[in-house]
Design a protein around this motif. Structure first.
Motif, mmCIF file in Angstrom:
data_model
loop_
_atom_site.group_PDB
_atom_site.id
_atom_site.type_symbol
_atom_site.label_atom_id
_atom_site.label_comp_id
_atom_site.label_asym_id
_atom_site.label_seq_id
_atom_site.Cartn_x
_atom_site.Cartn_y
_atom_site.Cartn_z
ATOM 1 N N ARG A 1 0.845 -1.190 0.000
ATOM 2 C CA ARG A 1 0.000 0.000 0.000
ATOM 3 C C ARG A 1 0.880 1.239 0.000
ATOM 4 O O ARG A 1 1.944 1.256 0.597
ATOM 5 C CB ARG A 1 -0.890 -0.003 1.238
ATOM 6 N N ASP B 1 1.180 7.018 3.549
ATOM 7 C CA ASP B 1 0.660 8.373 3.724
ATOM 8 C C ASP B 1 1.785 9.245 4.264
ATOM 9 O O ASP B 1 2.324 8.971 5.332
ATOM 10 C CB ASP B 1 -0.531 8.335 4.688
ATOM 11 N N ASN C 1 1.654 12.084 5.675
ATOM 12 C CA ASN C 1 1.272 12.784 6.892
ATOM 13 C C ASN C 1 1.136 11.858 8.095
ATOM 14 O O ASN C 1 0.926 12.323 9.211
ATOM 15 C CB ASN C 1 -0.047 13.535 6.685
ATOM 16 N N ALA C 2 1.229 10.556 7.873
ATOM 17 C CA ALA C 2 1.077 9.582 8.958
ATOM 18 C C ALA C 2 2.308 9.628 9.857
ATOM 19 O O ALA C 2 3.414 9.929 9.397
ATOM 20 C CB ALA C 2 0.897 8.189 8.388
#
Length: 136
Positions: A114, A117, A119-120
């Motif tokens: 996947r 992100d 921002n994670a």
């Protein structure tokens, strides 16, 4: 003649073993070499011995000499093979010793992975413990 027919004795001591080379004479006057290995174990000693009689010593030492020659020859062949493997590895991955860095082979990317992100929060593998006590 010494105790128990000993004519000459010498000892070689290693880490946890001792070897004794005893030249002895039995009651009938036969001279022989007694080789004793003594190993220190947890609470007792493990002891093994062999006896080589005078008339058989030439054959015994000939066999021992052949074995030592084989070990030396085999050692040289193993060192040569090890050097060839090292050269092939350096040719494939480059010389790690010149730069002082280790070379690691990357794993193939997983096509089903996947997207990450941006921002994670980053997972560092460390555990952060927060105290629940109130500060008074």
């Amino acid at each position: 003649m010494g105790i128990r027919g000993e004519l000459y004795t010498t000892q070689v001591t290693l880490a946890n073993r001792s070897y004794f080379f005893n030249v002895k004479e039995n009651r009938t006057g036969d001279v022989f070499l007694q080789i004793v290995e003594s190993k220190n174990q947890a609470e007792d000693r493990d002891r093994h011995q062999i006896a080589v009689f005078e008339e058989d010593m030439q054959k015994f030492f000939s066999g021992l000499d052949d074995s030592l020659k084989f070990i030396q020859k085999n050692k040289k062949e193993r060192e040569k093979l090890r050097a060839e493997r090292k050269a092939a590895k350096e040719a494939k991955y480059g010389s790690a010793s010149l730069s002082g860095k280790k070379v690691y082979k990357k794993k193939a990317e997983d096509p089903d992975a996947r997207p990450v992100d941006p921002n994670a929060p980053k997972k560092t593998g460390r555990i952060h413990v927060v105290s629940k006590r109130s500060k008074n």
